[in-house]
Design a protein around this motif. Structure first.
Motif, PDB file in Angstrom:
ATOM      1  N   ALA A  24       0.812  -1.216   0.000  1.00  0.00           N
ATOM      2  CA  ALA A  24       0.000   0.000   0.000  1.00  0.00           C
ATOM      3  C   ALA A  24       0.844   1.263   0.000  1.00  0.00           C
ATOM      4  CB  ALA A  24      -0.929   0.004   1.209  1.00  0.00           C
ATOM      5  N   THR A  25       2.145   1.137   0.218  1.00  0.00           N
ATOM      6  CA  THR A  25       3.027   2.301   0.235  1.00  0.00           C
ATOM      7  C   THR A  25       4.303   1.983  -0.526  1.00  0.00           C
ATOM      8  OG1 THR A  25       4.186   1.661   2.263  1.00  0.00           O
ATOM      9  CG2 THR A  25       2.174   3.000   2.527  1.00  0.00           C
ATOM     10  N   ALA A  26       4.993   3.038  -0.925  1.00  0.00           N
ATOM     11  CA  ALA A  26       6.267   2.863  -1.613  1.00  0.00           C
ATOM     12  C   ALA A  26       7.263   2.139  -0.718  1.00  0.00           C
ATOM     13  CB  ALA A  26       6.816   4.223  -2.044  1.00  0.00           C
ATOM     14  N   GLY A  27       7.250   2.456   0.568  1.00  0.00           N
ATOM     15  CA  GLY A  27       8.164   1.806   1.502  1.00  0.00           C
ATOM     16  C   GLY A  27       7.938   0.312   1.585  1.00  0.00           C
ATOM     17  N   LEU A  28       6.675  -0.104   1.638  1.00  0.00           N
ATOM     18  CA  LEU A  28       6.367  -1.533   1.670  1.00  0.00           C
ATOM     19  C   LEU A  28       6.774  -2.213   0.373  1.00  0.00           C
ATOM     20  CD1 LEU A  28       2.875  -1.573   3.417  1.00  0.00           C
ATOM     21  CD2 LEU A  28       5.034  -2.446   4.316  1.00  0.00           C
ATOM     22  N   LEU A  29       6.540  -1.546  -0.739  1.00  0.00           N
ATOM     23  CA  LEU A  29       6.930  -2.114  -2.031  1.00  0.00           C
ATOM     24  C   LEU A  29       8.445  -2.276  -2.108  1.00  0.00           C
ATOM     25  CD1 LEU A  29       6.370  -3.119  -4.867  1.00  0.00           C
ATOM     26  CD2 LEU A  29       6.265  -0.727  -5.619  1.00  0.00           C
ATOM     27  N   LEU A  30       9.166  -1.250  -1.711  1.00  0.00           N
ATOM     28  CA  LEU A  30      10.628  -1.338  -1.751  1.00  0.00           C
ATOM     29  C   LEU A  30      11.132  -2.430  -0.814  1.00  0.00           C
ATOM     30  CD1 LEU A  30      11.519   2.456  -1.901  1.00  0.00           C
ATOM     31  CD2 LEU A  30      11.715   0.778  -3.755  1.00  0.00           C
ATOM     32  N   PRO A  56      -1.012  -1.271  -9.418  1.00  0.00           N
ATOM     33  CA  PRO A  56      -0.916  -0.596  -8.122  1.00  0.00           C
ATOM     34  C   PRO A  56      -2.293  -0.174  -7.614  1.00  0.00           C
ATOM     35  CG  PRO A  56      -0.301   0.920  -9.859  1.00  0.00           C
ATOM     36  CD  PRO A  56      -0.526  -0.424 -10.509  1.00  0.00           C
ATOM     37  N   THR A  57      -2.462  -0.216  -6.311  1.00  0.00           N
ATOM     38  CA  THR A  57      -3.700   0.264  -5.701  1.00  0.00           C
ATOM     39  C   THR A  57      -3.714   1.793  -5.759  1.00  0.00           C
ATOM     40  OG1 THR A  57      -2.726   0.410  -3.504  1.00  0.00           O
ATOM     41  CG2 THR A  57      -3.752  -1.707  -4.114  1.00  0.00           C
ATOM     42  N   PRO A  58      -4.883   2.407  -5.644  1.00  0.00           N
ATOM     43  CA  PRO A  58      -4.925   3.878  -5.628  1.00  0.00           C
ATOM     44  C   PRO A  58      -4.056   4.476  -4.511  1.00  0.00           C
ATOM     45  CG  PRO A  58      -7.133   3.013  -5.958  1.00  0.00           C
ATOM     46  CD  PRO A  58      -6.249   1.834  -5.646  1.00  0.00           C
ATOM     47  N   GLY A  59      -4.018   3.827  -3.361  1.00  0.00           N
ATOM     48  CA  GLY A  59      -3.181   4.318  -2.260  1.00  0.00           C
ATOM     49  C   GLY A  59      -1.703   4.247  -2.592  1.00  0.00           C
ATOM     50  N   LEU A  60      -1.289   3.182  -3.269  1.00  0.00           N
ATOM     51  CA  LEU A  60       0.109   3.057  -3.669  1.00  0.00           C
ATOM     52  C   LEU A  60       0.454   4.126  -4.699  1.00  0.00           C
ATOM     53  CD1 LEU A  60       2.846   1.689  -3.615  1.00  0.00           C
ATOM     54  CD2 LEU A  60       1.966  -0.003  -5.247  1.00  0.00           C
ATOM     55  N   VAL A  61      -0.443   4.387  -5.624  1.00  0.00           N
ATOM     56  CA  VAL A  61      -0.207   5.432  -6.626  1.00  0.00           C
ATOM     57  C   VAL A  61       0.014   6.784  -5.936  1.00  0.00           C
ATOM     58  CG1 VAL A  61      -1.258   6.747  -8.515  1.00  0.00           C
ATOM     59  CG2 VAL A  61      -1.430   4.255  -8.483  1.00  0.00           C
ATOM     60  N   ARG A  62      -0.864   7.122  -4.984  1.00  0.00           N
ATOM     61  CA  ARG A  62      -0.708   8.390  -4.254  1.00  0.00           C
ATOM     62  C   ARG A  62       0.619   8.437  -3.508  1.00  0.00           C
ATOM     63  NH1 ARG A  62      -6.059   7.281  -3.202  1.00  0.00           N
ATOM     64  NH2 ARG A  62      -5.570   6.475  -1.123  1.00  0.00           N
ATOM     65  N   ASN A  63       0.983   7.328  -2.861  1.00  0.00           N
ATOM     66  CA  ASN A  63       2.208   7.300  -2.085  1.00  0.00           C
ATOM     67  C   ASN A  63       3.440   7.371  -2.987  1.00  0.00           C
ATOM     68  OD1 ASN A  63       4.382   5.557  -0.351  1.00  0.00           O
ATOM     69  ND2 ASN A  63       3.084   6.889   0.905  1.00  0.00           N
ATOM     70  N   LEU A  64       3.409   6.703  -4.124  1.00  0.00           N
ATOM     71  CA  LEU A  64       4.533   6.793  -5.059  1.00  0.00           C
ATOM     72  C   LEU A  64       4.714   8.227  -5.536  1.00  0.00           C
ATOM     73  CD1 LEU A  64       4.007   3.540  -7.150  1.00  0.00           C
ATOM     74  CD2 LEU A  64       5.945   4.023  -5.650  1.00  0.00           C
ATOM     75  N   ASN A  65       3.615   8.901  -5.815  1.00  0.00           N
ATOM     76  CA  ASN A  65       3.688  10.308  -6.222  1.00  0.00           C
ATOM     77  C   ASN A  65       4.280  11.169  -5.107  1.00  0.00           C
ATOM     78  OD1 ASN A  65       2.712  10.504  -8.940  1.00  0.00           O
ATOM     79  ND2 ASN A  65       0.708   9.919  -8.161  1.00  0.00           N
ATOM     80  N   ARG A  66       3.809  10.965  -3.875  1.00  0.00           N
ATOM     81  CA  ARG A  66       4.324  11.746  -2.740  1.00  0.00           C
ATOM     82  C   ARG A  66       5.800  11.499  -2.491  1.00  0.00           C
ATOM     83  NH1 ARG A  66      -0.698  10.741   0.103  1.00  0.00           N
ATOM     84  NH2 ARG A  66       0.250   8.879   0.938  1.00  0.00           N
ATOM     85  N   ARG A  67       6.273  10.277  -2.741  1.00  0.00           N
ATOM     86  CA  ARG A  67       7.667   9.933  -2.488  1.00  0.00           C
ATOM     87  C   ARG A  67       8.582  10.251  -3.669  1.00  0.00           C
ATOM     88  NH1 ARG A  67       8.623   5.493   1.154  1.00  0.00           N
ATOM     89  NH2 ARG A  67      10.782   5.804   0.530  1.00  0.00           N
ATOM     90  N   GLY A  68       8.024  10.842  -4.726  1.00  0.00           N
ATOM     91  CA  GLY A  68       8.838  11.246  -5.863  1.00  0.00           C
ATOM     92  C   GLY A  68       9.050  10.176  -6.913  1.00  0.00           C
TER      93      GLY A  68
END
Length: 75
Positions: A24-30, A56-68
């Protein structure tokens, strides 16, 4: 010890044999990809590779955008 003195970590417990939910987050994906401590270029390459076979889930998309990492979503 009373129940309000215990620590809670918001862990989601699944029945044995259940598939893990998508990250659900870039950190979890990494973390899942083993790229938490990798350099930025390796992280981007890993995320791109993961996106080729995963939605990607909508939450992951938002988090990837926020994390650059938003640029990898348009590839």
């Amino acid at each position: 010890m009373e129940i309000n003195e215990r620590f809670y970590d918001d862990s989601a417990f699944l029945p044995i044999g259940s598939p893990m939910p998508p990250p659900a987050t870039a950190g979890l994906l990494l973390h899942k990809l083993g790229l938490t401590l990798a350099d930025r270029d390796a992280q981007i390459a890993g995320i791109r590779e993961w996106l080729r076979t995963n939605e990607p889930t909508p939450g992951l998309v938002r988090n990837l955008n926020r994390r650059g990492f938003g640029d990898v979503l348009t590839d």
